[in-house]
Design a protein around this motif. Structure first.
Motif, PDB file in Angstrom:
ATOM      1  N   ILE A  96      27.500  46.997  25.492  1.00  0.00           N
ATOM      2  CA  ILE A  96      27.330  45.564  25.191  1.00  0.00           C
ATOM      3  C   ILE A  96      27.654  44.712  26.421  1.00  0.00           C
ATOM      4  N   ILE A  97      28.772  45.052  27.059  1.00  0.00           N
ATOM      5  CA  ILE A  97      29.232  44.237  28.180  1.00  0.00           C
ATOM      6  C   ILE A  97      28.309  44.384  29.383  1.00  0.00           C
ATOM      7  N   GLN A  98      27.787  45.573  29.586  1.00  0.00           N
ATOM      8  CA  GLN A  98      26.818  45.803  30.664  1.00  0.00           C
ATOM      9  C   GLN A  98      25.615  44.876  30.509  1.00  0.00           C
ATOM     10  N   LYS A  99      25.120  44.803  29.266  1.00  0.00           N
ATOM     11  CA  LYS A  99      23.948  43.943  29.021  1.00  0.00           C
ATOM     12  C   LYS A  99      24.284  42.487  29.317  1.00  0.00           C
ATOM     13  N   GLY A 100      25.462  42.067  28.864  1.00  0.00           N
ATOM     14  CA  GLY A 100      25.875  40.682  29.101  1.00  0.00           C
ATOM     15  C   GLY A 100      26.024  40.396  30.583  1.00  0.00           C
ATOM     16  N   PHE A 101      26.629  41.326  31.303  1.00  0.00           N
ATOM     17  CA  PHE A 101      26.850  41.149  32.745  1.00  0.00           C
ATOM     18  C   PHE A 101      25.508  41.078  33.474  1.00  0.00           C
ATOM     19  N   ALA A 102      24.611  42.020  33.143  1.00  0.00           N
ATOM     20  CA  ALA A 102      23.299  42.036  33.810  1.00  0.00           C
ATOM     21  C   ALA A 102      22.577  40.714  33.560  1.00  0.00           C
ATOM     22  N   SER A 103      22.658  40.203  32.330  1.00  0.00           N
ATOM     23  CA  SER A 103      21.910  38.975  32.064  1.00  0.00           C
ATOM     24  C   SER A 103      22.604  37.771  32.712  1.00  0.00           C
ATOM     25  N   SER A 104      23.919  37.810  32.871  1.00  0.00           N
ATOM     26  CA  SER A 104      24.591  36.685  33.543  1.00  0.00           C
ATOM     27  C   SER A 104      24.245  36.661  35.040  1.00  0.00           C
ATOM     28  N   LEU A 105      24.045  37.828  35.633  1.00  0.00           N
ATOM     29  CA  LEU A 105      23.649  37.858  37.050  1.00  0.00           C
ATOM     30  C   LEU A 105      22.247  37.272  37.239  1.00  0.00           C
ATOM     31  N   LYS A 106      21.360  37.594  36.305  1.00  0.00           N
ATOM     32  CA  LYS A 106      20.017  37.007  36.372  1.00  0.00           C
ATOM     33  C   LYS A 106      20.099  35.495  36.209  1.00  0.00           C
ATOM     34  N   ARG A 107      21.008  35.073  35.323  1.00  0.00           N
ATOM     35  CA  ARG A 107      21.133  33.632  35.075  1.00  0.00           C
ATOM     36  C   ARG A 107      21.615  32.901  36.330  1.00  0.00           C
ATOM     37  N   ILE A 108      22.575  33.490  37.026  1.00  0.00           N
ATOM     38  CA  ILE A 108      23.075  32.884  38.270  1.00  0.00           C
ATOM     39  C   ILE A 108      21.919  32.657  39.241  1.00  0.00           C
TER      40      ILE A 108
ATOM     41  N   LYS B  99      35.469  43.051  34.012  1.00  0.00           N
ATOM     42  CA  LYS B  99      35.979  42.160  35.066  1.00  0.00           C
ATOM     43  C   LYS B  99      34.824  41.442  35.758  1.00  0.00           C
ATOM     44  N   GLY B 100      33.787  42.203  36.066  1.00  0.00           N
ATOM     45  CA  GLY B 100      32.618  41.614  36.729  1.00  0.00           C
ATOM     46  C   GLY B 100      31.968  40.553  35.862  1.00  0.00           C
ATOM     47  N   PHE B 101      31.830  40.856  34.579  1.00  0.00           N
ATOM     48  CA  PHE B 101      31.181  39.927  33.643  1.00  0.00           C
ATOM     49  C   PHE B 101      32.017  38.650  33.531  1.00  0.00           C
ATOM     50  N   ALA B 102      33.337  38.821  33.348  1.00  0.00           N
ATOM     51  CA  ALA B 102      34.205  37.645  33.209  1.00  0.00           C
ATOM     52  C   ALA B 102      34.101  36.769  34.452  1.00  0.00           C
ATOM     53  N   SER B 103      34.066  37.397  35.630  1.00  0.00           N
ATOM     54  CA  SER B 103      34.035  36.567  36.828  1.00  0.00           C
ATOM     55  C   SER B 103      32.651  35.943  37.015  1.00  0.00           C
ATOM     56  N   SER B 104      31.597  36.592  36.551  1.00  0.00           N
ATOM     57  CA  SER B 104      30.269  35.977  36.674  1.00  0.00           C
ATOM     58  C   SER B 104      30.142  34.767  35.744  1.00  0.00           C
ATOM     59  N   LEU B 105      30.807  34.797  34.594  1.00  0.00           N
ATOM     60  CA  LEU B 105      30.766  33.638  33.687  1.00  0.00           C
ATOM     61  C   LEU B 105      31.489  32.442  34.313  1.00  0.00           C
ATOM     62  N   VAL B 109      29.844  28.618  35.537  1.00  0.00           N
ATOM     63  CA  VAL B 109      30.413  27.307  35.226  1.00  0.00           C
ATOM     64  C   VAL B 109      30.840  26.581  36.500  1.00  0.00           C
ATOM     65  N   ASN B 110      31.434  27.297  37.417  1.00  0.00           N
ATOM     66  CA  ASN B 110      31.824  26.653  38.680  1.00  0.00           C
ATOM     67  C   ASN B 110      30.610  26.071  39.408  1.00  0.00           C
ATOM     68  N   ASN B 111      29.489  26.797  39.341  1.00  0.00           N
ATOM     69  CA  ASN B 111      28.281  26.293  40.004  1.00  0.00           C
ATOM     70  C   ASN B 111      27.845  24.957  39.411  1.00  0.00           C
ATOM     71  N   PHE B 112      28.093  24.762  38.117  1.00  0.00           N
ATOM     72  CA  PHE B 112      27.739  23.484  37.484  1.00  0.00           C
ATOM     73  C   PHE B 112      28.837  22.445  37.669  1.00  0.00           C
ATOM     74  N   ALA B 113      30.081  22.881  37.540  1.00  0.00           N
ATOM     75  CA  ALA B 113      31.181  21.927  37.359  1.00  0.00           C
ATOM     76  C   ALA B 113      31.896  21.552  38.658  1.00  0.00           C
ATOM     77  N   LEU B 114      31.879  22.434  39.640  1.00  0.00           N
ATOM     78  CA  LEU B 114      32.679  22.165  40.843  1.00  0.00           C
ATOM     79  C   LEU B 114      31.837  21.595  41.974  1.00  0.00           C
ATOM     80  N   PRO B 115      32.394  20.638  42.729  1.00  0.00           N
ATOM     81  CA  PRO B 115      31.715  20.181  43.943  1.00  0.00           C
ATOM     82  C   PRO B 115      31.606  21.354  44.926  1.00  0.00           C
ATOM     83  N   ALA B 116      30.592  21.275  45.792  1.00  0.00           N
ATOM     84  CA  ALA B 116      30.287  22.363  46.720  1.00  0.00           C
ATOM     85  C   ALA B 116      31.503  22.782  47.546  1.00  0.00           C
ATOM     86  N   LYS B 117      32.270  21.796  47.992  1.00  0.00           N
ATOM     87  CA  LYS B 117      33.411  22.099  48.864  1.00  0.00           C
ATOM     88  C   LYS B 117      34.431  22.968  48.121  1.00  0.00           C
TER      89      LYS B 117
END
Lengths: 162, 162
Positions: A96-108, B99-105, B109-117
């Motif tokens: 489940i988490i792999q799928k979520g992570f992969a889709s969040s990377l695409k979203r970025i 860990k990767g998924f949590a940090s990508s989320l 949000v940082n890309n939307f909410a934080l100024p570039a600096k």
């Protein structure tokens, strides 16, 4: 209950939440009080502040019910115990988490690389159910645009179709 | 070898790659030929196109060596076999991916909410080693800004320090 918080920014997220019915949003409120939506969750999805849950540290995000929702909760301690008792559960969550992570990377990348209109069209195709259940200004927030801009895109799309 | 591709956009990503030494970037090339960097990977990190690997479907991203790099590869089939033979491996990957998924989320949000600096300052704190090893224009791409804009931010920071 609609409006109820399942996780509050700053508190430790103690539970992973499985949505039995309803719809929830995960969002960050910035120092100016502006809301930034990270994700939605509907039936059969899991939702929490994952970073807070896995580290048992203060949450960056809120999770709030957008509809009257039924949620099955499992605590950090119980889930850790269950992982040891039922190793298949590791597999279940790993997938489940792999799928979520992969889709969040695409979203970025889509947020950087795709024009707003295409991002909105992709969202509609990927999450048709959410599109129908969630107010437009929240979809705009999820897509990182103002509600006025999303409204303009929607008008353009209607003009193109007619 | 520096410049070598480990994954190519459009091909199926057959391997998960563990970086023994060196530095790699994962990136998307848009139809206009512009590069958008999704992530970097240095020693002890795993890198691949995760979505392509788990679905064994065409990759959205490229993975390319930025330095001469040594990478240990495991194929999709071998990893699936290993998961069955060594259930602890599910746990190992479940934790890494969480860990990767949590940090990508947070990054979304940082890309939307934080100024570039502030985004740049956060990046420097979080990944000091990458900051030192990777050209500035790639960091700008990772942060979703032009290299000119990042250069302006860096000048401001130097002025503030002096």
């Amino acid at each position: 209950m609609k409006g109820q918080y399942v996780v509050q920014q700053g508190d430790v997220c103690k539970y992973e939440n499985f949505v039995l019915s309803g719809c929830l949003k995960t969002f960050y409120v910035d120092p100016e009080g502006q809301e930034h939506i990270v994700m939605f969750a509907i039936e059969d999805w899991w939702t929490s502040d994952l970073g807070s849950f896995i580290n048992q540290a203060p949450a960056d995000f809120n999770v709030q019910c957008l509809e009257n929702s039924e949620v099955a909760q499992i605590s950090f301690e119980d889930l850790e115990k269950l992982y040891l008792e039922i190793p298949q559960l590791e597999r279940f969550f790993r997938i489940i988490i792999q799928k979520g992570f992969a889709s969040s990377l695409k979203r970025i990348v889509n947020n950087f690389a795709l024009p707003a209109k295409e991002r909105y069209l992709k969202f509609r195709v990927q999450y048709p159910q959410i599109e129908q259940r969630v107010p437009q200004y929240m979809i705009a927030s999820y897509l990182g645009m103002t509600k006025e801009f999303l409204s303009k895109i929607r008008s353009q799309l209607i003009d193109e179709q007619s």
